[in-house]
Design an enzyme around this catalytic site. Structure first.
Site, short mmCIF file in Angstrom:
data_model
loop_
_atom_site.label_atom_id
_atom_site.label_comp_id
_atom_site.label_asym_id
_atom_site.label_seq_id
_atom_site.Cartn_x
_atom_site.Cartn_y
_atom_site.Cartn_z
N GLY A 35 -47.61 -12.97 31.97
CA GLY A 35 -49.03 -13.28 32.03
C GLY A 35 -49.38 -14.46 31.30
O GLY A 35 -50.24 -15.27 31.59
N LEU A 65 -49.32 -8.92 39.59
CA LEU A 65 -50.29 -10.17 40.37
C LEU A 65 -51.70 -9.91 39.67
O LEU A 65 -52.26 -10.89 40.08
CB LEU A 65 -50.15 -9.73 41.39
CG LEU A 65 -48.74 -9.71 42.62
CD1 LEU A 65 -48.94 -9.39 44.01
CD2 LEU A 65 -47.87 -11.05 42.13
N GLN A 66 -52.00 -8.96 38.71
CA GLN A 66 -53.22 -8.90 38.28
C GLN A 66 -53.38 -9.86 37.35
O GLN A 66 -54.43 -10.40 37.02
CB GLN A 66 -53.42 -7.44 37.77
CG GLN A 66 -54.40 -7.25 36.51
CD GLN A 66 -54.03 -7.31 35.23
OE1 GLN A 66 -52.82 -7.62 35.09
NE2 GLN A 66 -54.52 -6.63 34.33
N LYS A 80 -38.71 -14.35 39.22
CA LYS A 80 -39.81 -14.79 38.75
C LYS A 80 -39.55 -16.45 38.38
O LYS A 80 -40.25 -17.33 38.86
CB LYS A 80 -40.26 -14.29 37.57
CG LYS A 80 -41.13 -13.08 37.48
CD LYS A 80 -41.79 -12.76 36.34
CE LYS A 80 -42.39 -11.33 36.68
NZ LYS A 80 -43.02 -10.70 35.43
N ASP A 124 -42.62 -10.32 26.09
CA ASP A 124 -43.70 -9.06 25.96
C ASP A 124 -43.15 -7.99 25.02
O ASP A 124 -43.39 -6.89 25.42
CB ASP A 124 -43.75 -8.67 27.40
CG ASP A 124 -42.36 -8.21 27.92
OD1 ASP A 124 -41.34 -8.27 27.35
OD2 ASP A 124 -42.17 -8.12 29.17
N ASN A 125 -42.46 -8.37 24.01
CA ASN A 125 -41.90 -7.30 23.28
C ASN A 125 -41.34 -7.81 21.84
O ASN A 125 -41.17 -9.10 21.67
CB ASN A 125 -40.57 -6.60 23.97
CG ASN A 125 -39.44 -7.70 24.04
OD1 ASN A 125 -38.37 -8.10 23.08
ND2 ASN A 125 -39.48 -8.30 25.18
N CYS A 182 -48.09 -3.93 26.82
CA CYS A 182 -49.25 -4.05 27.91
C CYS A 182 -49.22 -3.16 28.91
O CYS A 182 -50.05 -2.26 29.43
CB CYS A 182 -49.18 -5.37 28.54
SG CYS A 182 -49.49 -6.73 27.43
N CYS A 321 -37.74 10.51 27.73
CA CYS A 321 -37.16 10.49 26.31
C CYS A 321 -38.51 10.79 25.49
O CYS A 321 -39.58 11.16 26.04
CB CYS A 321 -36.79 9.51 25.93
SG CYS A 321 -37.51 7.98 25.76
#
Lengths: 350, 80
Positions: A35, A65-66, A80, A124-125, A182, A321
């Site tokens: 993103g 894709l959003q 990617k 993203d983490n 996210c 988990c």
């Protein structure tokens, strides 16, 4: 140099020909082509940043894709970085793009980051964010950080000209699972565009010397109110003393989020009720499984690779988990070990 | 007297609002205010590194906060 292509920025006194030459000579590594990475890359390539590296191990999935606007529906399941390189070279064939289809980890971080002058974190983490910080501090390289959550974003430039680092702002990572990402809590696509574009702007400012870099300043943006504020913070000298990298996945309890297919708890309960033919694997430790479970077989994450024979790969297999993190890791492990099957992660855990 | 605090990120979800008011004595320290918030909302403890900003500056532990100060509670965010 392609003067016509860059005319609109060359005529800006803050950039000029000299600034354009600096952009052309710059070496920038972008971590994550998601993103944030998409707009970061598009603007840096369009502006003529001459040498770019892209690190991302992921493939394109439909839920990307959003907000990940470099990719199209026809790119599903493609790497990617490969798709990104093709699209970016179509925007501007005069830049050098090197792609790294790997996850950043303690063993490869210093070598990868070491080849570039400016690092841009669009990961993203938390594991990757603390790793990027610590590796950048060790290598004395500045990094532009951006992160997003629902409708809110944060941007700052860390370790710039001996300025404060990520740890001066957030000394230690949150307890695993306490701050959702996210894929668990959602994010609006335009926010990724806004924050990623701000990161690209900071890179261009650093390279050309235009304006004031967001060093020692955290920009916090809320899209719902369109309000932003800048929080000033100071460097803490101990945070500069980093002599080795750690196992951030263990410390943070998270890891790069792959494109794993997911299922929610209601659906699993329905499948169990309907006695649908599927396999449920609980990857927690035996004492957790004994305390409470929703059924299925208990194969602790640590034993998973030795217990592959227990998996019925003819059926759909749901991994669960407590929070959905270890089960996602289980699927990543199986995929990286080359085990094929229809694996689903129970998001949010049991 | 009350301190008004603007909430960001996951602290909005934990506290269930975008803004809260906390009744405390005037001239409370940043550390005391953070402790009070963690006490009232124990889930905040799991965030570990919470940024308390006062008048758009990172509040050091011993910073004395006044009622008219603009206060924000900002957690780290990992999404990308």
């Amino acid at each position: 140099m392609d003067f016509q292509r860059y005319n609109r920025q060359i005529i800006l006194p803050e950039i000029g020909l000299e600034g354009q030459q600096k952009l052309n000579d710059a070496r920038v590594l972008v971590i994550g082509a998601g993103g944030l990475g998409c707009p970061i890359l598009q603007y840096l390539v369009a502006a003529g940043v001459g040498n770019l590296g892209i690190v991302d191990a992921d493939t394109v999935s439909i839920s990307n894709l959003q907000r990940q606007i470099l990719y199209t529906t026809a790119d599903l399941n493609k790497k990617k970085v490969a798709v990104a390189k093709e699209r970016l070279l179509a925007i501007n064939p005069n830049v050098n793009i090197e792609i790294f289809p790997v996850n950043l980890h303690a063993e490869n971080a210093l070598e990868l980051l070491g080849q570039y002058d400016i690092i841009v974190d669009g990961s993203d983490n938390f594991a990757t964010r603390y790793l990027v910080n610590d590796a950048s501090v060790m290598l004395k390289k500045p990094f532009v950080s951006g992160s997003i959550f629902k409708f809110e974003g944060q941007v700052s430039v860390f370790n710039y000209q001996n300025g404060p680092t990520y740890r001066c702002l957030y000394a230690e990572p949150p307890t695993a699972g306490s701050v959702p990402n996210c894929s668990e809590i959602g994010v609006i696509g335009t926010l990724a565009g806004i924050i990623g574009t701000m990161q690209a702007a900071e890179v261009i400012k650093m390279i050309t010397g235009a304006g004031e870099v967001l060093s020692g300043k955290l920009l916090v943006f809320d899209m719902l109110s369109m309000r932003s504020q800048i929080i000033k913070f100071k460097a803490i000298s101990e945070n500069k003393n980093i002599s080795k990298l750690l196992d951030y996945q263990v410390i943070c309890g998270d890891f790069p989020i792959g494109n794993t297919d997911t299922i929610d708890k209601e659906s699993v309960e329905k499948w169990l009720e309907e006695e649908k033919s599927f396999q449920l694997i609980d990857v927690r430790n035996p004492h957790e499984f004994e305390r409470d479970n929703i059924g299925g077989i208990n194969i602790p994450l640590d034993d998973l690779l030795e217990s592959i024979h227990e998996l019925d790969v003819e059926k759909e297999i749901v991994f669960c988990c407590q929070t959905g993190l270890r089960s996602a890791k289980a699927i990543e492990l199986l995929k990286s070990a080359g085990v094929e099957g229809r694996f689903l992660n129970l998001v949010g855990g049991i | 007297m009350k301190y008004g605090i603007n909430l960001f990120g996951i602290t909005k979800e934990i506290i269930g609002n975008t803004y809260i008011e906390i009744e405390m004595e005037d001239k409370t320290s940043a550390e005391q205010l953070l402790e009070r918030l963690k006490n009232d909302y124990p889930k905040l403890k799991a965030i570990k590194s919470l940024l308390l900003a006062v008048n758009s500056e990172y509040a050091e532990k011993d910073l004395v906060i006044h009622f008219r100060d603009e206060i924000a509670l900002i957690p780290p965010v990992s999404g990308g």
